[in-house]
Design an enzyme around this catalytic site. Structure first.
Site, PDB file in Angstrom:
ATOM      1  N   ARG A   1       0.950  -1.251  -0.120  1.00  0.00           N
ATOM      2  CA  ARG A   1      -0.055  -0.152  -0.008  1.00  0.00           C
ATOM      3  C   ARG A   1       0.873   1.368  -0.003  1.00  0.00           C
ATOM      4  NH1 ARG A   1      -5.512   0.022   1.274  1.00  0.00           N
ATOM      5  NH2 ARG A   1      -5.643  -1.924   1.995  1.00  0.00           N
TER       6      ARG A   1
ATOM      7  N   HIS B   1     -19.489  10.316   1.184  1.00  0.00           N
ATOM      8  CA  HIS B   1     -19.673   8.566   1.473  1.00  0.00           C
ATOM      9  C   HIS B   1     -21.195   8.690   1.407  1.00  0.00           C
ATOM     10  CE1 HIS B   1     -19.726   4.713   3.713  1.00  0.00           C
ATOM     11  NE2 HIS B   1     -20.516   5.487   4.449  1.00  0.00           N
TER      12      HIS B   1
END
Ligand code: GRF
Length: 195
Positions: free
Chosen positions: A64, A108
């Site tokens: 990552r 979101h």
């Protein structure tokens, strides 16, 4: 103000944001970046004359930090003042978030703090919610957390499916995100509530 928009898919929120940045608006889109070359939003951005880039997360499989290093380099090269996550489906760690703290926002599809994570519409229906919606918030290392900059509420209908509810929420996203960005770009963090 220069705005970079990060996407993973069709980019309908990106389109709404880019189309809102005209005339007296204090911001302009400087980059649309996707984590995959087949994100449909890349062509839509190119059609609007916005510079695009791809930083594919798959070659970094599992690393990552390496992905976020490359991502930061490409985003930073476009000198954005603000980074908007818009349907960006990769979790970002402190490594990336810390460098854009206070300048990165996300939308979101739920009324946070309810329903962090995925599958929000099905979960809201399953819980028998009378209303649902979307939230724009400043991005912090904790997932779907951070100071709320705006919320848009929609009614849940008795015959709703996850798809019909998602469609209604998406329409509200396309209203809320541009409204929040306009205010955020002017340095105003007063939360917006719609309708
Ligand atoms: C949608 O589920 C939306 O609720 C969320 O990201 C997904 C894709 O949005 N924000 P977009 O059409 O790529 O903007």
């Amino acid at each position: 103000k220069r705005v970079a928009i990060l996407i993973s898919g069709g980019g309908s929120n990106m389109v709404a944001l880019a189309q809102s940045m005209t005339g007296a608006h204090p911001a302009r889109p400087c980059l649309v970046l996707a984590n995959s070359a087949d994100a449909g939003g890349l062509q839509r951005a190119a059609d609007m004359g916005v510079p695009t880039a791809v930083v594919d997360h798959r070659p970094h499989r599992g690393d990552r930090a390496a992905f976020e290093e490359e991502l930061h380099g490409v985003v930073a090269a476009h000198r954005p003042d603000i980074v908007c996550l818009a349907g960006f489906m990769r979790v970002l760690t402190e490594g990336f978030v810390g460098r854009w703290r206070g300048r990165m926002i996300n939308i979101h599809p739920s009324l946070l703090p309810k329903y962090r994570g995925l599958g929000t519409h099905a979960r809201a229906l399953h819980a028998g919610e009378a209303e649902h919606g979307c939230t724009v918030h400043e991005v912090t290392p904790a997932l779907d957390d951070g100071p709320i900059l705006g919320q848009g509420r929609v009614p849940v209908r008795a015959d709703d499916t996850p798809d019909s509810l998602a469609a209604r929420v998406l329409e509200m996203e396309h209203r809320l995100y541009p409204a929040v960005l306009r205010r955020f770009a002017a340095g105003d963090r007063t939360p917006i509530h719609l309708p």
